[in-house]
Write a protein that holds these residues in place. Structure first.
Motif, mmCIF file in Angstrom:
data_model
loop_
_atom_site.group_PDB
_atom_site.id
_atom_site.type_symbol
_atom_site.label_atom_id
_atom_site.label_comp_id
_atom_site.label_asym_id
_atom_site.label_seq_id
_atom_site.Cartn_x
_atom_site.Cartn_y
_atom_site.Cartn_z
ATOM 1 N N CYS A 1 0.829 -1.203 0.000
ATOM 2 C CA CYS A 1 0.000 0.000 0.000
ATOM 3 C C CYS A 1 0.861 1.250 0.000
ATOM 4 O O CYS A 1 2.018 1.227 0.431
ATOM 5 C CB CYS A 1 -0.880 0.032 1.249
ATOM 6 N N SER B 1 -7.494 4.588 2.057
ATOM 7 C CA SER B 1 -8.130 3.618 1.164
ATOM 8 C C SER B 1 -9.498 3.250 1.710
ATOM 9 O O SER B 1 -9.890 3.671 2.792
ATOM 10 C CB SER B 1 -7.266 2.360 1.039
ATOM 11 N N CYS C 1 -2.343 1.997 -8.121
ATOM 12 C CA CYS C 1 -3.745 1.784 -8.509
ATOM 13 C C CYS C 1 -4.584 1.495 -7.272
ATOM 14 O O CYS C 1 -4.078 0.990 -6.265
ATOM 15 C CB CYS C 1 -3.887 0.587 -9.459
ATOM 16 N N THR C 2 -5.846 1.768 -7.366
ATOM 17 C CA THR C 2 -6.793 1.249 -6.379
ATOM 18 C C THR C 2 -7.126 -0.173 -6.785
ATOM 19 O O THR C 2 -7.667 -0.414 -7.865
ATOM 20 C CB THR C 2 -8.072 2.100 -6.327
ATOM 21 N N THR C 3 -6.768 -1.139 -5.937
ATOM 22 C CA THR C 3 -6.905 -2.551 -6.284
ATOM 23 C C THR C 3 -7.820 -3.258 -5.286
ATOM 24 O O THR C 3 -8.090 -2.761 -4.188
ATOM 25 C CB THR C 3 -5.528 -3.242 -6.312
ATOM 26 N N TYR C 4 -8.238 -4.449 -5.673
ATOM 27 C CA TYR C 4 -9.133 -5.251 -4.840
ATOM 28 C C TYR C 4 -8.583 -6.665 -4.760
ATOM 29 O O TYR C 4 -8.227 -7.266 -5.779
ATOM 30 C CB TYR C 4 -10.534 -5.258 -5.446
ATOM 31 N N SER D 1 -9.715 -3.459 -0.348
ATOM 32 C CA SER D 1 -9.472 -2.482 -1.397
ATOM 33 C C SER D 1 -8.534 -1.402 -0.871
ATOM 34 O O SER D 1 -8.827 -0.746 0.133
ATOM 35 C CB SER D 1 -10.795 -1.851 -1.857
ATOM 36 N N TYR D 2 -7.397 -1.253 -1.537
ATOM 37 C CA TYR D 2 -6.377 -0.301 -1.124
ATOM 38 C C TYR D 2 -5.849 0.450 -2.344
ATOM 39 O O TYR D 2 -6.025 0.023 -3.489
ATOM 40 C CB TYR D 2 -5.169 -1.017 -0.492
ATOM 41 N N VAL D 3 -5.120 1.532 -2.080
ATOM 42 C CA VAL D 3 -4.261 2.129 -3.097
ATOM 43 C C VAL D 3 -2.908 1.431 -2.981
ATOM 44 O O VAL D 3 -2.230 1.549 -1.951
ATOM 45 C CB VAL D 3 -4.106 3.646 -2.898
ATOM 46 N N THR E 1 -7.837 3.703 -12.480
ATOM 47 C CA THR E 1 -7.245 4.461 -11.381
ATOM 48 C C THR E 1 -5.723 4.463 -11.417
ATOM 49 O O THR E 1 -5.089 5.166 -10.620
ATOM 50 C CB THR E 1 -7.696 3.883 -10.023
#
Length: 205
Positions: free
Chosen positions: A57, A63, A169-172, A177-179, A194
């Motif tokens: 992160c 996030s 990126c903002t991911t999952y 879900s984090y940046v 993103t």
């Protein structure tokens, strides 16, 4: 230091019995962005993404799952003195390591890639699967090297290149879900809207 099985597996790939395995001095990882002043200068931190699984992160970025900033993490780099180095300026390949500190244990985890078949954005994670070999070039920038270029017909084989397909990126992943730091596969842009292009720089501590 105690190593996870993936890190041990990396060590066992050596071709001779008398080997010296090198652990670097500790360092932090800082993002460099020439297009986004918010991301530029951010440090990376291992953040919880499952049981003994951590994403990378942005330490100072809120996030969805973790609204409060977290402290930058410290990493090390494990390599072998017998590793084939095709280009010294691009760096020797090895394994990025982070230590999970518990109440009564310290457990070393290597970084691997989690691939989603429906996306060209790959998530770097500690504590899953086999380690992803990475390198640091002469400018301490994190890269991944390969010798096959299939953008030509026939494919160009044998010329080692360093790739720097890193993005923020903002991911999952499994409910989190984090940046985070991410990697874009191939030569195209990431399909995740993103994503911001970054380099990743090693800063020794």
């Amino acid at each position: 230091m105690k190593f996870t099985l993936p890190t041990v597996a990396f060590a066992l790939t050596a071709t001779t019995s008398a080997q010296i395995y090198n652990e670097s001095a500790p360092f932090r990882l800082q993002l460099v962005s020439y297009s986004n002043s918010t991301v530029n200068g951010s440090y990376l931190a291992a953040c919880h993404s499952g049981a003994a699984i951590e994403s990378l992160c942005l330490a100072d970025a809120p996030s969805i799952s973790k609204p409060n900033p977290i402290s930058p993490s410290v990493f090390t780099f494990n390599s072998s003195d017998s590793q084939f180095v095709p280009n010294a300026t691009l760096g020797v390949s090895g394994v990025l390591v982070w230590v999970l500190h518990g109440s009564s244990f310290n457990y070393s985890e290597s970084m691997g890639f989690s691939v989603n078949p429906s996306s060209n954005v790959v998530l770097p994670l500690f504590g899953i699967g086999q380690p992803q070999y990475v390198a640091f070039d002469e400018h301490n920038l994190l890269n991944i090297q390969d010798y096959v270029d299939d953008t030509t017909d026939p494919a160009t084989v044998g010329l080692y290149k360093a790739y720097y397909n890193w993005y923020s990126c903002t991911t999952y992943f499994t409910g989190y879900s984090y940046v985070t730091l991410a990697w874009a596969l191939g030569v195209g842009k990431p399909q995740n809207p993103t994503c911001v292009k970054v380099d990743v720089k090693r800063i020794f501590v």
